[in-house]
Design an enzyme around this catalytic site. Sequence first.
Site, mmCIF file in Angstrom:
data_model
loop_
_atom_site.group_PDB
_atom_site.id
_atom_site.type_symbol
_atom_site.label_atom_id
_atom_site.label_comp_id
_atom_site.label_asym_id
_atom_site.label_seq_id
_atom_site.Cartn_x
_atom_site.Cartn_y
_atom_site.Cartn_z
ATOM 1 N N SER A 218 0.816 -1.185 -0.014
ATOM 2 C CA SER A 218 0.166 -0.060 0.009
ATOM 3 C C SER A 218 1.001 1.252 -0.013
ATOM 4 O O SER A 218 0.268 2.324 -0.185
ATOM 5 C CB SER A 218 -1.063 -0.169 1.094
ATOM 6 O OG SER A 218 -0.327 -0.008 2.478
ATOM 7 N N HIS B 86 -5.522 -4.073 -0.862
ATOM 8 C CA HIS B 86 -5.684 -3.056 -2.020
ATOM 9 C C HIS B 86 -5.550 -3.594 -3.397
ATOM 10 O O HIS B 86 -5.559 -2.758 -4.217
ATOM 11 C CB HIS B 86 -4.135 -2.238 -1.712
ATOM 12 C CG HIS B 86 -4.073 -1.311 -0.530
ATOM 13 N ND1 HIS B 86 -4.729 -0.264 -0.598
ATOM 14 C CD2 HIS B 86 -3.837 -1.648 0.676
ATOM 15 C CE1 HIS B 86 -4.676 0.340 0.407
ATOM 16 N NE2 HIS B 86 -3.943 -0.332 1.340
ATOM 17 N N LYS C 207 -12.037 -1.300 1.688
ATOM 18 C CA LYS C 207 -11.401 -0.433 0.921
ATOM 19 C C LYS C 207 -12.289 -0.302 -0.507
ATOM 20 O O LYS C 207 -13.177 0.293 -0.438
ATOM 21 C CB LYS C 207 -9.785 -0.715 0.890
ATOM 22 C CG LYS C 207 -8.985 -0.398 1.994
ATOM 23 C CD LYS C 207 -7.737 -1.042 1.926
ATOM 24 C CE LYS C 207 -6.982 -0.683 3.164
ATOM 25 N NZ LYS C 207 -6.188 -1.586 3.801
HETATM 26 C C1 LIG Z 1 -5.899 -2.017 4.883
HETATM 27 C C2 LIG Z 1 -5.412 -3.474 5.307
HETATM 28 C C3 LIG Z 1 -5.714 -4.179 6.235
HETATM 29 C C4 LIG Z 1 -6.984 -3.793 7.307
HETATM 30 O O1 LIG Z 1 -8.366 -3.883 6.534
HETATM 31 P P1 LIG Z 1 -9.413 -3.181 7.354
HETATM 32 O O2 LIG Z 1 -10.653 -3.809 7.003
HETATM 33 O O3 LIG Z 1 -9.230 -1.543 7.339
HETATM 34 O O4 LIG Z 1 -9.193 -3.503 8.893
HETATM 35 C C5 LIG Z 1 -5.444 -5.389 6.448
HETATM 36 N N1 LIG Z 1 -4.221 -5.947 5.354
HETATM 37 C C6 LIG Z 1 -3.746 -4.949 4.454
HETATM 38 C C7 LIG Z 1 -2.707 -5.315 3.691
HETATM 39 C C8 LIG Z 1 -4.379 -3.803 4.466
HETATM 40 O O5 LIG Z 1 -3.765 -2.871 3.542
#
Ligand SMILES: *Cc1c(COP(=O)(O)O)cnc(C)c1O
Length: 396
Positions: free
Chosen positions: A186, A214, A244
């Site tokens: 990310s 992502h 996301k």
């Molecule tokens: C954003 C993210 C998470 C967390 O996800 P949420 O649903 O916001 O708790 C977990 N793993 C990765 C790789 C992320 O980028």
Amino acid sequence: MSSKTLVQFLTKNLNELRNQGLYNEIDPVQGPNGPIIQIDGKRLINLSSNNYLGLATDERMKQAAIMAIEKYGVGAGAVRTINGTLDIHVQLEEKLAEFKGTEAAIAYQSGFNCNMAAISAVMDQHDAILSDELNHASIIDGCRLSKAKIIRYNHSDMDDLRMKAKEATESGQYNKVMVITDGVFSMDGDIAKLPEIIEIAEQYDLITYVDDAHGSGVLGKGAGTVKHFGLSDKIDFQIGTLSKAIGVVGGYVAGRKKLIDWLKVRSRPFLFSTALTPGDTGAIICALQLLMESTELHDQLWKNGDYLKRGLKKLGFDIGNSETPITPCIIGEEKKTQLFSKRLYEEGVYAKSIVFPTVPAGKGRVRNMPTAAHTKEMLDEALAAYGKVGKEMGII
Ligand SMILES: *Cc1c(COP(=O)(O)O)cnc(C)c1O
């Protein structure tokens, strides 16, 4: 009376962070987190959300949430294993499996929670985990919770992974060995080298775990990084977030039925934390349907991402090696990065600075997250601000 020791600890550490310019101030958004946001009464072009497809604020999603609330109420009422499993949760899990092309899926309350749940359900102190050094915090914490030996490999360095996989498996010290990676990283927007990872995993019989937070909705025409490489039947754990691109909240594991059956009896957040709310669940099902029916939002996201990247590059910024719409603009020193972001804000662009410890020291950046909901006019406005501030600060 609070503890003196605690007050001393907090004062000292907070002051230290502030002095180093590392204390993150939180600005509440006054209204929806769409392509334009309002903070402190100020209109800003929003380049900081993970709302890739604009679904967090989509009318169809809102209606789906409202309908589910009308039918089921606002809370699930219990953990999944008591009687918090509503039929809408079952529908969601069937849809997720269909979306990912796996036998089954299990939903959790967040992506973070999902990594807490899934890793320690399978790995223990007699096992080892090969983990990319840039993996997300929730993966790192999930690995720690499992008590397995954590062996970090250099970021996307397949020679290093191969060597460490060989060492771990041939040492005879571990019952199971897992390799775990983000699908899309990310902070830089680069994609994990899944075909090589699978080849190494097959050679050494590693369990494969890809967290595609992502990538889902973004790569593979929406289905994610694993689908992008055509490897749906080769990855043991396909993790995703529903927070996301999907635009709501939650996380999931997609995989073979036996794995999902096991997670339903052994993963602690599934057993001990209340299920996703009906409103969220209804909206997520709606999002999955939209993504499976059409690639329109996905295509628009890529178009906007490419447009922003071309524009920033033309202005002379260092945008790193992103292979996805995530567009870092690398500034370097922490305070300079924060000042850059502050000046963008004053010029009407919300693009958050990301500095140490989220990224390595001296690699501070302003990260841009274009979405399908941005118009060309909005992106042009953002690029104009970038040009102005970049020249003013001697960066371009
Ligand atoms: C954003 C993210 C998470 C967390 O996800 P949420 O649903 O916001 O708790 C977990 N793993 C990765 C790789 C992320 O980028």
